[in-house]
Write a protein that holds these residues in place. Structure first.
Motif, PDB file in Angstrom:
ATOM      1  N   ILE A  82       0.838  -1.196   0.000  1.00 13.80           N
ATOM      2  CA  ILE A  82       0.000   0.000   0.000  1.00 13.80           C
ATOM      3  C   ILE A  82       0.874   1.246   0.000  1.00 13.80           C
ATOM      4  CG2 ILE A  82      -1.605   1.378   1.372  1.00 13.80           C
ATOM      5  CD1 ILE A  82      -2.763  -1.270   2.431  1.00 13.80           C
TER       6      ILE A  82
ATOM      7  N   ASN B  89       3.250   1.731  -3.253  1.00 14.70           N
ATOM      8  CA  ASN B  89       2.527   1.122  -4.376  1.00 14.70           C
ATOM      9  C   ASN B  89       3.198   1.377  -5.723  1.00 14.70           C
ATOM     10  OD1 ASN B  89       0.903   3.580  -5.666  1.00 14.70           O
ATOM     11  ND2 ASN B  89       1.128   3.835  -3.456  1.00 14.70           N
TER      12      ASN B  89
ATOM     13  N   ALA C  96      -5.993  -3.167  -5.093  1.00 15.50           N
ATOM     14  CA  ALA C  96      -6.160  -2.239  -3.980  1.00 15.50           C
ATOM     15  C   ALA C  96      -7.068  -2.774  -2.871  1.00 15.50           C
ATOM     16  CB  ALA C  96      -6.696  -0.923  -4.517  1.00 15.50           C
ATOM     17  N   SER C  97      -8.227  -3.296  -3.231  1.00 20.08           N
ATOM     18  CA  SER C  97      -9.148  -3.688  -2.158  1.00 20.08           C
ATOM     19  C   SER C  97      -8.717  -5.010  -1.518  1.00 20.08           C
ATOM     20  CB  SER C  97     -10.584  -3.772  -2.681  1.00 20.08           C
ATOM     21  OG  SER C  97     -10.618  -4.509  -3.875  1.00 20.08           O
TER      22      SER C  97
ATOM     23  N   THR D  19      -6.031  -4.306   1.228  1.00 13.37           N
ATOM     24  CA  THR D  19      -6.548  -3.787   2.515  1.00 13.37           C
ATOM     25  C   THR D  19      -7.277  -4.881   3.270  1.00 13.37           C
ATOM     26  OG1 THR D  19      -7.996  -2.586   1.020  1.00 13.37           O
ATOM     27  CG2 THR D  19      -7.046  -1.345   2.850  1.00 13.37           C
ATOM     28  N   ALA D  20      -8.004  -5.715   2.533  1.00 14.17           N
ATOM     29  CA  ALA D  20      -8.737  -6.793   3.202  1.00 14.17           C
ATOM     30  C   ALA D  20      -7.757  -7.696   3.948  1.00 14.17           C
ATOM     31  CB  ALA D  20      -9.546  -7.583   2.181  1.00 14.17           C
TER      32      ALA D  20
ATOM     33  N   ARG E 267      -6.179  -5.957   7.022  1.00 14.18           N
ATOM     34  CA  ARG E 267      -7.068  -5.841   8.181  1.00 14.18           C
ATOM     35  C   ARG E 267      -7.322  -7.186   8.835  1.00 14.18           C
ATOM     36  NH1 ARG E 267     -10.488  -0.682   7.658  1.00 14.18           N
ATOM     37  NH2 ARG E 267      -9.143   0.556   6.335  1.00 14.18           N
TER      38      ARG E 267
ATOM     39  N   ILE F 231      -7.021   3.704  13.784  1.00 10.16           N
ATOM     40  CA  ILE F 231      -7.236   4.351  12.488  1.00 10.16           C
ATOM     41  C   ILE F 231      -8.084   3.506  11.560  1.00 10.16           C
ATOM     42  CG2 ILE F 231      -5.131   5.704  12.586  1.00 10.16           C
ATOM     43  CD1 ILE F 231      -3.806   3.788  10.712  1.00 10.16           C
ATOM     44  N   TRP F 232      -8.521   2.357  12.050  1.00  7.74           N
ATOM     45  CA  TRP F 232      -9.347   1.481  11.207  1.00  7.74           C
ATOM     46  C   TRP F 232     -10.524   2.266  10.648  1.00  7.74           C
ATOM     47  CZ3 TRP F 232      -9.232  -4.309  11.684  1.00  7.74           C
ATOM     48  CH2 TRP F 232     -10.077  -4.918  10.760  1.00  7.74           C
TER      49      TRP F 232
ATOM     50  N   LYS G  12     -11.793   5.957  10.304  1.00 10.07           N
ATOM     51  CA  LYS G  12     -11.424   7.358  10.478  1.00 10.07           C
ATOM     52  C   LYS G  12     -12.557   8.145  11.111  1.00 10.07           C
ATOM     53  CE  LYS G  12      -8.884   6.074   8.161  1.00 10.07           C
ATOM     54  NZ  LYS G  12      -8.206   4.832   8.440  1.00 10.07           N
TER      55      LYS G  12
ATOM     56  N   VAL H 297      -2.369   8.061  12.041  1.00  8.22           N
ATOM     57  CA  VAL H 297      -1.986   7.495  10.742  1.00  8.22           C
ATOM     58  C   VAL H 297      -0.472   7.604  10.560  1.00  8.22           C
ATOM     59  CG1 VAL H 297      -2.099   7.911   8.261  1.00  8.22           C
ATOM     60  CG2 VAL H 297      -4.198   7.891   9.603  1.00  8.22           C
TER      61      VAL H 297
END
Ligand code: SF4
Ligand code: SF4
Lengths: 347, 220
Positions: free
Chosen positions: A34, A37, A50-51, A54-55, A58, A155-156, A158, A175
């Motif tokens: 991320i 990149n 991208a998605s 992040t998945a 997390r 920060i999960w 905002k 962050v």
């Protein structure tokens, strides 16, 4: 005991080390894909764009929290955990060893403090099992991981954070903190991989974090007599060590420096643009450097798996040796004083 | 109304490269025309909006003599009283959102537009924390992967109608504002227009520096 500096950890610790390593590596790979990149576009693509990234980040983040909670609970509820915790608390000897090491580096004293002389062929009664460096690694990594987990959770969301602190500055501060900590931790981990992968005596991987203490014989040799030496003189340097460790060392240094520079130059995050010295696009050199850093992590991941393979081989070997005879050699270690598996610490 | 100017509305003074968008809070009557025109132009979903009118100090009177001069009141650190501020992306010169976006999904284009590249956005919502004007929106928050892992979905915000400006039209909101409360033009044009109308800038120096960068001096 011979103290060739292996077999310090219990079975739970070695398992925990592997799981933690795997989880943290996944967090690094996703977090860095991320953050860098541009330079690590291939990694981003490999991990589902991208998605997807992040998945994974997390989900493994939750994994980290679970591992941390498990570990803290274990330290508190088990007596082994509590006594081990007492053992890694810094003591006066550690401070002395640290000071003497600095003097040693400056050329003011002739030798290192006994408490800092690990790996040097000494026996357990001469030097402690855990030096201040080992204790430091445990503490630094524990603190960093805890702070990373807390700031990550904060920060999960905002909107959640801003609602809690009522200021955008607070949200951005977390962050930035999370990002900077990630950079610092990465540098530490790279060094950790180099340190334990390229040790001349144990290259290509130091197995002490993989083979539990209960499986390691107290000393090498056939008789029950306490041997005079640690047996380090019987080890021979692997012919490829010099080349490999030089190359790997260079990669580690280039990787660390590039990640550091990259995080400053790469358009602000995690160092906000106002603080950044340069800003602007990253160069080819930086791309190469940061990718080298990721290769170092990759090697770490492979070594970590290899360590587990070694443990399985070791187990099989012990199994075979046990079959014909029930000799003490290779059997369960005899613990003195009825305190089994108590050296549950890391180096 | 028009003074030989090709542009359709008085609030739109020039379009395209270097054009900025900025509110004249004195003129805004909180009618919602800009919200509707934006939604209609870009098919913005029912519960979303790329421009919103923030009403501050609702029902309150300003410090004496300043009731119709919120901007002046702010400059004198007095209470501006009830003020309606059209809030949208101002395509800042020193865009903090661009600075914090970890994936470079947000970019400051040469022509002054701040653009989101949808395919790079990971929905981390850092831009939401960084933007002082509440511009970033997250309409896909509850969809697919975003819903599962609790990320924000793709970010969406005012584009300053770049496509319309490319063909010489003003942003939909500015074109349709009945009172010309949304100004579009170069920083100099906007500042002159505000002076002509004897309206202040309403935003503080920090915000003005973020929005206009070096051109903020035009508004002194
Ligand atoms: S900081 Fe906010 S207003 Fe400024 S360019 Fe970014 S989204 Fe738009
Ligand atoms: S939500 Fe998207 S556009 Fe906003 S900072 Fe994160 S990646 Fe960038």
């Amino acid at each position: 005991m011979s103290n060739l500096d292996h077999g310090k950890f219990t079975r739970v610790t070695t398992l925990f080390h592997s799981l933690l390593g795997l989880d943290v590596f996944l967090l690094f790979f996703t977090g860095y894909a991320i953050m860098f990149n541009d330079e690590l576009w291939w990694m981003l693509t490999l991990m589902g764009g991208a998605s997807g990234v992040t998945a994974i980040h997390r989900i493994t983040g939750i994994g980290l929290v679970a591992l941390v909670v498990f570990w803290i609970t274990l330290q508190v509820i088990s007596s082994t955990g509590r006594s081990n915790f007492a053992k890694i608390l810094p003591a006066k000897d550690d401070v002395d060893a640290f000071i003497q090491d600095i003097q040693f580096v400056l050329g003011r004293v002739d030798e290192r403090h006994p408490s800092a002389r690990q790996f040097a062929g000494y026996k357990a009664d001469e030097v402690p099992l855990l030096s201040y460096i080992g204790k430091g690694v445990v503490f630094i990594f524990s603190i960093e991981l805890t702070l990373l987990a807390i700031s990550g959770l904060l920060i999960w969301s905002k909107t959640g954070l801003a609602a809690m602190f009522q200021t955008k500055a607070a949200a951005m501060a977390f962050v930035t903190f999370h990002g900077l900590l990630g950079v610092i931790m990465l540098m530490g981990v790279m060094f950790h991989i180099f340190e334990h992968g390229m040790h001349p005596a144990f290259y290509p991987v130091e197995t002490k974090a993989f083979i539990p203490r209960s499986m390691v014989p107290e000393h090498h040799g056939d008789d029950d007599e306490e041997p005079d030496t640690t047996g380090i003189e019987r080890l021979s340097l692997s012919p490829s060590w010099r080349t490999v460790s030089t190359v790997f060392g260079a990669m580690t240094v280039i990787g660390i420096v590039s990640v550091l520079i990259g995080s400053i130059f790469d358009e602000g995050y995690p160092v906000p643009r106002e603080i950044a010295i340069g800003g602007g696009p990253s160069s080819i050199l930086l791309t190469v450097g940061i990718n080298l850093g990721m290769v170092v992590l990759g090697v770490g991941l492979v070594l970590s798996m290899y360590g587990n393979v070694l443990r399985i081989r070791w187990e099989q070997q012990l199994e075979q040796e046990r079959e014909p005879t029930t000799a003490a050699d290779g059997g369960e270690p005899q613990t003195d004083g009825g305190q089994p598996e108590s050296d549950d610490t890391e180096n | 109304m028009s003074t030989g100017n090709e542009v359709m509305h008085d609030g739109v003074m020039s379009t395209g490269e270097d054009a900025r968008i900025f509110p004249d809070v004195e003129a805004c009557i909180d009618c919602g025309g800009c919200v509707v025109s934006c939604k209609r132009t870009w098919d913005v979903p029912r519960d979303e909006q790329r421009i919103s009118i923030a009403t501050m100090l609702e029902g309150q009177e300003a410090a004496s003599g300043l009731n119709a001069s919120s901007g002046r009141a702010m400059e004198q650190s007095e209470s501006p009283g009830e003020t309606a501020v059209p809030m949208q992306c101002y395509h800042c010169s020193n865009a903090p959102c661009v600075s914090v976006c970890p994936t470079d999904s947000l970019i400051s284009k040469e022509n002054g537009f701040v653009r989101v590249r949808d395919d790079l956005c990971i929905g981390c919502q850092y831009c939401l924390s960084a933007c002082p004007f509440g511009a970033p929106q997250f309409p896909d928050e509850d969809e697919g992967v975003a819903n599962l892992v609790g990320s924000g979905g793709n970010m969406d915000k005012c584009t300053m109608c770049e496509e319309r400006q490319d063909v010489g039209k003003g942003p939909a909101c500015a074109e349709e504002c009945a009172t010309d409360a949304i100004l579009v033009g170069t920083p100099e044009q906007i500042s002159d227009e505000l002076d002509n109308r004897d309206s202040g800038t309403f935003f503080n120096d920090v915000a003005m520096d973020i929005i206009f960068g070096e051109d903020a001096s035009e508004f002194q």
